[in-house]
Design a protein around this motif. Structure first.
Motif, mmCIF file in Angstrom:
data_model
loop_
_atom_site.group_PDB
_atom_site.id
_atom_site.type_symbol
_atom_site.label_atom_id
_atom_site.label_comp_id
_atom_site.label_asym_id
_atom_site.label_seq_id
_atom_site.Cartn_x
_atom_site.Cartn_y
_atom_site.Cartn_z
ATOM 1 N N CYS A 136 4.128 9.559 2.364
ATOM 2 C CA CYS A 136 4.948 8.387 2.090
ATOM 3 C C CYS A 136 5.421 8.228 0.654
ATOM 4 O O CYS A 136 5.091 7.271 -0.025
ATOM 5 C CB CYS A 136 4.204 7.111 2.486
ATOM 6 S SG CYS A 136 3.491 7.205 4.110
ATOM 7 N N HIS A 175 -0.576 -3.263 11.121
ATOM 8 C CA HIS A 175 -1.465 -3.337 9.953
ATOM 9 C C HIS A 175 -2.296 -4.609 9.794
ATOM 10 O O HIS A 175 -2.999 -4.762 8.784
ATOM 11 C CB HIS A 175 -0.705 -3.081 8.649
ATOM 12 C CG HIS A 175 0.069 -1.800 8.616
ATOM 13 N ND1 HIS A 175 -0.370 -0.641 9.227
ATOM 14 C CD2 HIS A 175 1.258 -1.473 8.039
ATOM 15 C CE1 HIS A 175 0.518 0.322 9.029
ATOM 16 N NE2 HIS A 175 1.513 -0.148 8.321
ATOM 17 N N PRO A 218 14.197 2.290 8.372
ATOM 18 C CA PRO A 218 15.389 2.703 9.134
ATOM 19 C C PRO A 218 16.202 1.536 9.692
ATOM 20 O O PRO A 218 17.426 1.598 9.729
ATOM 21 C CB PRO A 218 14.824 3.584 10.256
ATOM 22 C CG PRO A 218 13.348 3.400 10.240
ATOM 23 C CD PRO A 218 12.975 2.941 8.871
ATOM 24 N N ILE A 232 -3.335 4.896 -2.852
ATOM 25 C CA ILE A 232 -2.458 5.131 -3.993
ATOM 26 C C ILE A 232 -3.084 4.425 -5.189
ATOM 27 O O ILE A 232 -3.368 3.221 -5.120
ATOM 28 C CB ILE A 232 -1.044 4.607 -3.686
ATOM 29 C CG1 ILE A 232 -0.438 5.505 -2.605
ATOM 30 C CG2 ILE A 232 -0.161 4.582 -4.924
ATOM 31 C CD1 ILE A 232 0.630 4.870 -1.805
ATOM 32 N N PHE A 285 0.830 -1.205 0.000
ATOM 33 C CA PHE A 285 0.000 0.000 0.000
ATOM 34 C C PHE A 285 0.862 1.252 0.000
ATOM 35 O O PHE A 285 0.368 2.360 0.061
ATOM 36 C CB PHE A 285 -0.895 0.000 1.253
ATOM 37 C CG PHE A 285 -0.117 -0.353 2.497
ATOM 38 C CD1 PHE A 285 0.591 0.620 3.173
ATOM 39 C CD2 PHE A 285 -0.028 -1.673 2.937
ATOM 40 C CE1 PHE A 285 1.363 0.299 4.276
ATOM 41 C CE2 PHE A 285 0.740 -2.000 4.050
ATOM 42 C CZ PHE A 285 1.436 -1.012 4.721
ATOM 43 N N CYS A 286 2.186 1.063 -0.019
ATOM 44 C CA CYS A 286 3.107 2.179 0.222
ATOM 45 C C CYS A 286 3.799 2.628 -1.059
ATOM 46 O O CYS A 286 4.370 1.813 -1.785
ATOM 47 C CB CYS A 286 4.142 1.760 1.250
ATOM 48 S SG CYS A 286 5.380 3.028 1.586
ATOM 49 N N SER A 338 10.372 4.402 13.166
ATOM 50 C CA SER A 338 9.252 3.577 12.712
ATOM 51 C C SER A 338 9.766 2.413 11.881
ATOM 52 O O SER A 338 10.524 2.590 10.933
ATOM 53 C CB SER A 338 8.294 4.438 11.879
ATOM 54 O OG SER A 338 7.198 3.664 11.436
ATOM 55 N N ILE A 348 -4.190 4.834 11.329
ATOM 56 C CA ILE A 348 -3.923 5.739 10.217
ATOM 57 C C ILE A 348 -4.950 5.467 9.123
ATOM 58 O O ILE A 348 -5.034 4.352 8.623
ATOM 59 C CB ILE A 348 -2.515 5.504 9.615
ATOM 60 C CG1 ILE A 348 -1.452 5.403 10.723
ATOM 61 C CG2 ILE A 348 -2.170 6.564 8.593
ATOM 62 C CD1 ILE A 348 -0.087 4.927 10.221
ATOM 63 N N PRO A 349 -5.773 6.461 8.780
ATOM 64 C CA PRO A 349 -6.652 6.235 7.637
ATOM 65 C C PRO A 349 -5.765 6.040 6.403
ATOM 66 O O PRO A 349 -4.875 6.856 6.160
ATOM 67 C CB PRO A 349 -7.449 7.542 7.544
ATOM 68 C CG PRO A 349 -7.229 8.245 8.856
ATOM 69 C CD PRO A 349 -5.885 7.810 9.351
ATOM 70 N N LEU A 350 -5.950 4.964 5.672
ATOM 71 C CA LEU A 350 -5.093 4.686 4.512
ATOM 72 C C LEU A 350 -5.066 5.879 3.569
ATOM 73 O O LEU A 350 -6.073 6.530 3.324
ATOM 74 C CB LEU A 350 -5.607 3.470 3.730
ATOM 75 C CG LEU A 350 -4.755 3.131 2.499
ATOM 76 C CD1 LEU A 350 -3.539 2.315 2.888
ATOM 77 C CD2 LEU A 350 -5.566 2.396 1.443
ATOM 78 N N GLY A 395 11.755 4.564 3.210
ATOM 79 C CA GLY A 395 12.822 3.694 3.682
ATOM 80 C C GLY A 395 12.486 2.977 4.967
ATOM 81 O O GLY A 395 11.546 3.328 5.674
ATOM 82 N N SER A 455 4.943 -0.927 12.615
ATOM 83 C CA SER A 455 3.831 -0.991 11.671
ATOM 84 C C SER A 455 3.211 -2.374 11.728
ATOM 85 O O SER A 455 3.813 -3.348 11.302
ATOM 86 C CB SER A 455 4.338 -0.684 10.259
ATOM 87 O OG SER A 455 4.947 0.586 10.267
ATOM 88 N N SER A 474 -2.682 1.006 9.639
ATOM 89 C CA SER A 474 -3.368 1.713 8.558
ATOM 90 C C SER A 474 -4.616 0.933 8.189
ATOM 91 O O SER A 474 -4.536 -0.243 7.839
ATOM 92 C CB SER A 474 -2.452 1.852 7.338
ATOM 93 O OG SER A 474 -1.313 2.595 7.692
ATOM 94 N N ILE A 497 11.229 9.183 12.090
ATOM 95 C CA ILE A 497 11.876 8.549 10.939
ATOM 96 C C ILE A 497 10.822 7.645 10.317
ATOM 97 O O ILE A 497 10.768 6.443 10.541
ATOM 98 C CB ILE A 497 13.153 7.810 11.384
ATOM 99 C CG1 ILE A 497 14.012 8.781 12.199
ATOM 100 C CG2 ILE A 497 13.925 7.296 10.161
ATOM 101 C CD1 ILE A 497 15.125 8.144 12.967
ATOM 102 N N MET A 498 9.933 8.308 9.585
ATOM 103 C CA MET A 498 8.744 7.668 9.024
ATOM 104 C C MET A 498 8.576 8.001 7.557
ATOM 105 O O MET A 498 7.518 7.771 6.980
ATOM 106 C CB MET A 498 7.491 8.176 9.745
ATOM 107 C CG MET A 498 7.244 7.533 11.069
ATOM 108 S SD MET A 498 5.588 7.906 11.632
ATOM 109 C CE MET A 498 5.682 7.228 13.284
ATOM 110 N N GLY A 499 9.604 8.578 6.978
ATOM 111 C CA GLY A 499 9.535 8.882 5.551
ATOM 112 C C GLY A 499 9.884 7.630 4.760
ATOM 113 O O GLY A 499 9.719 6.508 5.246
#
Ligand code: SAH
Length: 351
Positions: free
Chosen positions: A336, A219, A164, A295, A121-122, A194, A290-292, A162, A217, A261, A158-160
């Motif tokens: 994301c 999910h 970590p 994409i 989903f990412c 994260s 997290i509301p999805l 990648g 995460s 999510s 650190i949630m962008g």
């Protein structure tokens, strides 16, 4: 003559910088001055006005400032969220987000260019992993945003793009850097890491003695559902992830955050909520729903508000605190990695 690429000065801590400059005959108070400047962010070493010209020239010959280039900035019209598309010294582009909360300015940074975890989903998973970010490249995102807004950054997530914990050594070095007294001086309690749930690395992180907040995460409430969403679930069972989280909480005394999510018809039923509550019983934690962020290519959609609130209610009934993430910067091309993805597809030559 061999042309050597300049090194990123943000990759060095104050002791390392001191050693480097000492080897060239500069006293340690000079390296302290330089360290302070670069940690605050300089576009050019010429800005370091209390540093002698010859030292500035020497540094400029061997290093670059580590400030990423701003290729695109988007500001939300709905709130104070700001999204940055940064270009690194090798031309790679990454996304960084500024989120303004009542408790302070938070920067959400990327830890890799792309990601190899493949979550279904990412947006960051779409192109796979390009490369790891160095500690200085992670730091550069924070430094650049702080300089851009002219206000202190107090929190980092650190949630962008990648994973970590898939860039473990550089992550640890980065954590020491942001915590440095002469640098950004951000307390590690104000830093959130994260992860999609890399069990071995969670266990290692628990031993580092760094009081960062761990966000995992989740999910899904069972392995089957989780495997369909996250390939990493084929490597580690949910039970193993939860056991590692328990250890982390015991070692660090910190509550774990579980990210969940909600995807319409996939992981958002009452039964799913019940399974989550059961899994997390006895774990010092809190759940962040997290509301999805849908994409287009993936075909998943967001659970509706009623469903989200029902899910929340069920988990809460079992004594687990639940929050629903406020969607900041909704108008900014989602979250994301979506800004990066759209930038890259624009740049690709048209057929
Ligand atoms: N690799 C790390 C951090 C990156 S993503 C991790 O997996 O935790 C940060 C969070 O956003 C994760 O919980 C991730 O699963 C979630 N996420 C990614 N894409 C999303 C989307 N389209 N909608 C909602 N949440 C998403």
């Amino acid at each position: 003559m061999h042309c050597m690429a300049k090194k990123n000065i943000l990759d060095y801590n104050s002791e390392e910088l001191n050693e480097l400059l000492k080897a060239h005959g500069y006293p340690s108070y000079r390296s302290k001055q330089v360290f302070k400047w670069v940690q605050r962010g300089v576009d050019s070493f010429e800005e370091m006005t209390n540093v002698p010209k010859d030292l500035r020239a020497f540094i400029d010959m061997h290093y670059h400032s580590g400030m990423p280039k701003k290729v695109r900035i988007r500001e939300s019209k709905l709130d104070a969220t700001k999204k940055y598309l940064f270009e690194l010294s090798d031309g790679a582009v990454i996304e960084t987000v500024l989120l303004v909360y009542s408790y302070g300015n938070t920067v959400c940074i990327s830890s890799q260019v792309g990601c190899r975890m493949g979550c279904r989903f990412c947006a960051s998973a779409q192109g796979g992993l390009v490369r790891d970010l160095s500690p200085g490249e992670m730091l550069g995102q924070v430094v650049a945003v702080q300089r851009d807004i002219g206000e202190r950054i107090s929190n980092i997530v650190i949630m962008g793009s990648g994973e970590p914990l898939d860039n473990y050594r550089n992550l640890i070095t980065f954590l020491h850097l942001v915590n440095s007294k002469e640098g950004l001086n951000i307390g590690l309690r104000h830093v959130t890491v994260s992860t999609c749930g890399l069990v071995r690395e969670i266990e290692k992180l628990a031993e580092e003695g760094l009081p960062v907040t761990l966000s995992v995460s989740l999910h899904a409430g069972d392995d089957e559902t989780r495997k369909n969403l996250m390939p990493v679930a084929r490597k580690y069972k949910i039970k193993e992830v939860i056991a590692a989280c328990k250890k982390y909480a015991e070692k660090t005394g910190r509550r774990i955050t579980f990210e969940y999510s909600l995807i319409d018809g996939v992981n958002d039923s009452d039964r799913d909520a019940g399974k989550v509550a059961e899994l997390l019983a006895g774990v010092p934690c809190h759940v962040n729903l997290i509301p999805l962020n849908p994409i287009a290519e993936y075909g998943y959609s967001q659970s509706n508000r009623d469903r989200i609130m029902r899910f929340k209610g069920i988990v809460e009934k079992h004594g687990i605190p639940v929050t629903v993430r406020r969607e900041l910067g909704r108008d900014l091309n989602g979250a994301c990695g979506q800004l990066r993805a759209s930038y890259i597809s624009e740049k690709r030559p048209k057929q």
